[in-house]
Design a protein around this motif. Structure first.
Motif, PDB file in Angstrom:
ATOM      1  N   UNK A  17       0.951  -1.054  -0.209  1.00 51.18           N
ATOM      2  CA  UNK A  17       0.046   0.131  -0.112  1.00 51.18           C
ATOM      3  C   UNK A  17       0.830   1.450   0.105  1.00 51.18           C
ATOM      4  N   UNK A  18       2.202   1.337  -0.275  1.00 52.13           N
ATOM      5  CA  UNK A  18       3.034   2.181  -0.215  1.00 52.13           C
ATOM      6  C   UNK A  18       2.724   3.257   1.039  1.00 52.13           C
ATOM      7  N   UNK A  19       2.727   2.483   2.168  1.00 48.60           N
ATOM      8  CA  UNK A  19       2.643   2.951   3.469  1.00 48.60           C
ATOM      9  C   UNK A  19       3.843   3.659   3.813  1.00 48.60           C
ATOM     10  N   UNK A  20       3.931   4.809   4.077  1.00 43.02           N
ATOM     11  CA  UNK A  20       5.334   5.486   4.636  1.00 43.02           C
ATOM     12  C   UNK A  20       6.353   5.767   3.447  1.00 43.02           C
ATOM     13  N   UNK A  21       6.088   5.399   2.459  1.00 46.77           N
ATOM     14  CA  UNK A  21       7.366   5.605   1.276  1.00 46.77           C
ATOM     15  C   UNK A  21       7.136   7.052   0.666  1.00 46.77           C
ATOM     16  N   UNK A  22       7.160   8.047   1.541  1.00 49.57           N
ATOM     17  CA  UNK A  22       7.323   9.366   1.029  1.00 49.57           C
ATOM     18  C   UNK A  22       8.387  10.194   1.897  1.00 49.57           C
ATOM     19  N   UNK A  23       8.900  11.176   0.865  1.00 49.95           N
ATOM     20  CA  UNK A  23       9.918  12.140   1.682  1.00 49.95           C
ATOM     21  C   UNK A  23       9.518  12.825   2.848  1.00 49.95           C
ATOM     22  N   UNK A  24       8.160  12.910   2.972  1.00 51.30           N
ATOM     23  CA  UNK A  24       7.497  13.576   4.204  1.00 51.30           C
ATOM     24  C   UNK A  24       7.640  12.609   5.350  1.00 51.30           C
ATOM     25  N   UNK A  25       7.178  11.193   5.214  1.00 55.02           N
ATOM     26  CA  UNK A  25       7.097  10.275   6.139  1.00 55.02           C
ATOM     27  C   UNK A  25       8.561  10.050   6.612  1.00 55.02           C
ATOM     28  N   UNK A  26       9.497   9.987   5.600  1.00 49.22           N
ATOM     29  CA  UNK A  26      10.771   9.500   6.051  1.00 49.22           C
ATOM     30  C   UNK A  26      11.368  10.702   6.796  1.00 49.22           C
ATOM     31  N   UNK A  27      11.223  11.882   6.278  1.00 45.68           N
ATOM     32  CA  UNK A  27      11.918  12.951   7.175  1.00 45.68           C
ATOM     33  C   UNK A  27      11.339  13.093   8.437  1.00 45.68           C
ATOM     34  N   UNK A  28       9.955  13.080   8.763  1.00 44.75           N
ATOM     35  CA  UNK A  28       9.355  12.982   9.998  1.00 44.75           C
ATOM     36  C   UNK A  28       9.832  12.056  10.976  1.00 44.75           C
ATOM     37  N   UNK A  29       9.896  10.839  10.470  1.00 51.68           N
ATOM     38  CA  UNK A  29      10.492   9.818  11.270  1.00 51.68           C
ATOM     39  C   UNK A  29      12.027  10.020  11.890  1.00 51.68           C
ATOM     40  N   UNK A  30      12.745  10.480  10.602  1.00 53.13           N
ATOM     41  CA  UNK A  30      14.100  10.721  11.292  1.00 53.13           C
ATOM     42  C   UNK A  30      14.405  11.561  12.185  1.00 53.13           C
ATOM     43  N   UNK A  72       8.105  16.902  18.711  1.00 53.62           N
ATOM     44  CA  UNK A  72       7.000  17.423  18.250  1.00 53.62           C
ATOM     45  C   UNK A  72       7.195  18.275  16.991  1.00 53.62           C
ATOM     46  N   UNK A  73       8.344  18.756  16.829  1.00 53.43           N
ATOM     47  CA  UNK A  73       8.501  19.505  15.550  1.00 53.43           C
ATOM     48  C   UNK A  73       8.688  18.269  14.474  1.00 53.43           C
ATOM     49  N   UNK A  86       6.417  16.043  14.008  1.00 52.63           N
ATOM     50  CA  UNK A  86       5.070  16.262  13.461  1.00 52.63           C
ATOM     51  C   UNK A  86       4.958  17.382  12.445  1.00 52.63           C
ATOM     52  N   UNK A  87       5.242  18.636  12.929  1.00 50.28           N
ATOM     53  CA  UNK A  87       5.012  19.641  12.263  1.00 50.28           C
ATOM     54  C   UNK A  87       5.544  19.704  10.878  1.00 50.28           C
ATOM     55  N   UNK A  88       6.979  19.113  10.858  1.00 47.51           N
ATOM     56  CA  UNK A  88       7.497  18.983   9.497  1.00 47.51           C
ATOM     57  C   UNK A  88       6.796  18.270   8.599  1.00 47.51           C
ATOM     58  N   UNK A  89       6.604  16.932   9.218  1.00 46.02           N
ATOM     59  CA  UNK A  89       5.531  15.966   8.369  1.00 46.02           C
ATOM     60  C   UNK A  89       4.751  16.498   7.731  1.00 46.02           C
ATOM     61  N   UNK A  90       3.932  17.266   8.466  1.00 46.98           N
ATOM     62  CA  UNK A  90       2.711  17.630   7.972  1.00 46.98           C
ATOM     63  C   UNK A  90       2.999  18.917   7.074  1.00 46.98           C
ATOM     64  N   UNK A  91       3.817  19.686   7.304  1.00 43.76           N
ATOM     65  CA  UNK A  91       4.350  20.903   6.302  1.00 43.76           C
ATOM     66  C   UNK A  91       4.878  20.102   4.760  1.00 43.76           C
ATOM     67  N   UNK A  92       5.534  19.227   5.119  1.00 43.89           N
ATOM     68  CA  UNK A  92       5.877  18.538   3.751  1.00 43.89           C
ATOM     69  C   UNK A  92       4.762  17.968   3.165  1.00 43.89           C
ATOM     70  N   UNK A  93       3.840  17.367   3.799  1.00 46.58           N
ATOM     71  CA  UNK A  93       2.862  16.836   3.108  1.00 46.58           C
ATOM     72  C   UNK A  93       1.618  17.852   2.442  1.00 46.58           C
ATOM     73  N   UNK A  94       1.775  18.830   3.094  1.00 46.42           N
ATOM     74  CA  UNK A  94       1.083  20.086   2.607  1.00 46.42           C
ATOM     75  C   UNK A  94       1.640  20.496   1.324  1.00 46.42           C
ATOM     76  N   UNK A  95       2.981  20.524   1.285  1.00 52.72           N
ATOM     77  CA  UNK A  95       3.590  20.935   0.205  1.00 52.72           C
ATOM     78  C   UNK A  95       3.775  19.923  -1.104  1.00 52.72           C
ATOM     79  N   UNK A  96       3.133  18.894  -1.001  1.00 53.84           N
ATOM     80  CA  UNK A  96       3.036  17.769  -1.959  1.00 53.84           C
ATOM     81  C   UNK A  96       3.984  16.878  -1.804  1.00 53.84           C
TER      82      UNK A  96
END
Length: 89
Positions: A4-17, A46-47, A49-59
């Motif tokens: 399902x490509x769960x978590x295979x995005x730059x936003x997910x990897x950056x947020x987790x890192x 906490x940051x 989560x914010x970075x991950x959501x911002x990156x998701x909003x940026x596409x």
């Protein structure tokens, strides 16, 4: 999950890192008994989560419509033929 490509995005990897770095900082300062450093590590978490959501909003994340929720429905015939479990003794 790989199908399902769960978590295979730059936003997910950056947020987790960033979260891993934050937990490492918080854990290190907790062992050293330094509350200020611990809370600084929690702020980094906490940051993340914010970075991950911002990156998701940026596409850079996975859109909500990219993969529909996979549901497995039981067929009525399969459930009608089952028998209750019994104990042999």
């Amino acid at each position: 999950m790989a199908g399902s490509s769960h978590g295979h995005t730059p936003a997910a990897w950056t947020g987790v890192t960033i979260a891993i770095i934050g937990f490492t900082v918080a854990g290190t300062f907790m062992v050293m008994a330094e509350p200020l450093g611990f809370w600084a590590g929690m702020a980094i978490v906490a940051l993340a989560g914010v970075v991950g959501m911002a990156m998701r909003a940026a596409g850079l994340g996975q859109s909500r419509t990219a993969h529909p929720v996979h549901r497995v429905a039981a067929t009525p015939a399969a459930t009608a033929t089952r028998e209750p479990a019994s104990v042999e003794g």
